[in-house]
Design a protein around this motif. Structure first.
Motif, mmCIF file in Angstrom:
data_model
loop_
_atom_site.group_PDB
_atom_site.id
_atom_site.type_symbol
_atom_site.label_atom_id
_atom_site.label_comp_id
_atom_site.label_asym_id
_atom_site.label_seq_id
_atom_site.Cartn_x
_atom_site.Cartn_y
_atom_site.Cartn_z
ATOM 1 N N GLY A 4 -25.621 156.221 49.422
ATOM 2 C CA GLY A 4 -26.725 156.540 48.545
ATOM 3 C C GLY A 4 -27.975 155.873 49.069
ATOM 4 O O GLY A 4 -27.981 155.334 50.166
ATOM 5 N N TYR A 5 -29.006 155.925 48.286
ATOM 6 C CA TYR A 5 -30.235 155.255 48.681
ATOM 7 C C TYR A 5 -31.030 154.890 47.440
ATOM 8 O O TYR A 5 -30.805 155.423 46.356
ATOM 9 C CB TYR A 5 -31.068 156.116 49.629
ATOM 10 N N ALA A 6 -31.937 153.961 47.633
ATOM 11 C CA ALA A 6 -32.858 153.551 46.573
ATOM 12 C C ALA A 6 -34.175 153.180 47.229
ATOM 13 O O ALA A 6 -34.210 152.319 48.104
ATOM 14 C CB ALA A 6 -32.300 152.368 45.787
ATOM 15 N N TRP A 43 -29.227 155.991 43.997
ATOM 16 C CA TRP A 43 -28.552 157.261 43.802
ATOM 17 C C TRP A 43 -27.295 157.274 44.660
ATOM 18 O O TRP A 43 -27.361 157.096 45.877
ATOM 19 C CB TRP A 43 -29.479 158.400 44.207
ATOM 20 N N HIS A 44 -26.131 157.459 44.032
ATOM 21 C CA HIS A 44 -24.855 157.568 44.750
ATOM 22 C C HIS A 44 -24.510 159.054 44.826
ATOM 23 O O HIS A 44 -24.260 159.694 43.801
ATOM 24 C CB HIS A 44 -23.742 156.812 44.012
ATOM 25 N N ASN A 55 -22.865 163.008 40.429
ATOM 26 C CA ASN A 55 -23.576 161.943 41.122
ATOM 27 C C ASN A 55 -23.664 160.755 40.171
ATOM 28 O O ASN A 55 -23.340 160.879 38.992
ATOM 29 C CB ASN A 55 -24.978 162.396 41.535
ATOM 30 N N ALA A 56 -24.119 159.633 40.674
ATOM 31 C CA ALA A 56 -24.298 158.447 39.839
ATOM 32 C C ALA A 56 -25.631 157.803 40.170
ATOM 33 O O ALA A 56 -26.104 157.872 41.308
ATOM 34 C CB ALA A 56 -23.162 157.453 40.045
ATOM 35 N N TRP A 57 -26.212 157.184 39.169
ATOM 36 C CA TRP A 57 -27.460 156.428 39.303
ATOM 37 C C TRP A 57 -27.224 155.023 38.790
ATOM 38 O O TRP A 57 -26.634 154.844 37.715
ATOM 39 C CB TRP A 57 -28.571 157.093 38.489
ATOM 40 N N ARG A 58 -27.667 154.013 39.550
ATOM 41 C CA ARG A 58 -27.524 152.610 39.144
ATOM 42 C C ARG A 58 -28.890 151.943 39.182
ATOM 43 O O ARG A 58 -29.571 151.947 40.209
ATOM 44 C CB ARG A 58 -26.561 151.874 40.066
#
Length: 127
Positions: free
Chosen positions: A15-17, A24-25, A39-42
């Motif tokens: 992912g990237y941020a 964002w995964h 997808n996932a967001w952390r």
């Protein structure tokens, strides 16, 4: 990966941020899932927008019904202008693609898993 299954931890999913933004995964792309979006967001800090305000009807939208699962932390969703508290373990389901929705992390490391599929055709059609 075997041909039949794969096991990964979320932290292993690429992912990237960008600076000051949530991570964002890209679960769907990494695993090659074609039948639904996931997808996932952390959050990297409290107060970040995890799910930008949107509906699923505009240009580039997939016409999705979506399920949001708060894996960890706490988030505040806004659904059709109404705030919805969503602590860890909460499921927020948005069936109608016309419904506007968004979510903000109430604390750092809040993680939201997002699943969606195209309700118009019954099949996934999107990123």
């Amino acid at each position: 990966m075997t041909e039949r299954y794969r096991v990964m931890r979320l932290d292993e999913v690429d992912g990237y941020a960008d600076e000051g933004r949530p991570r964002w995964h890209m679960i769907r792309a990494i695993l090659g899932i074609e039948s639904f979006g996931i997808n996932a967001w952390r959050a990297t800090e409290a107060g970040q927008v995890l799910i930008g305000e949107h509906d699923e009807l505009g240009p580039g939208a997939g016409g999705h019904e979506e399920l949001y699962f708060v894996v960890s932390g706490r988030a505040t969703f806004t659904v059709e202008g109404a705030p919805v508290a969503a602590p860890e373990g909460s499921l927020v389901y948005v069936k109608d693609p016309r419904t506007r929705r968004s979510a903000v992390a109430d604390e750092a490391a809040t993680t939201i898993l997002v699943l969606g599929t195209d309700v118009r055709s019954g099949a996934f059609a999107g990123p």
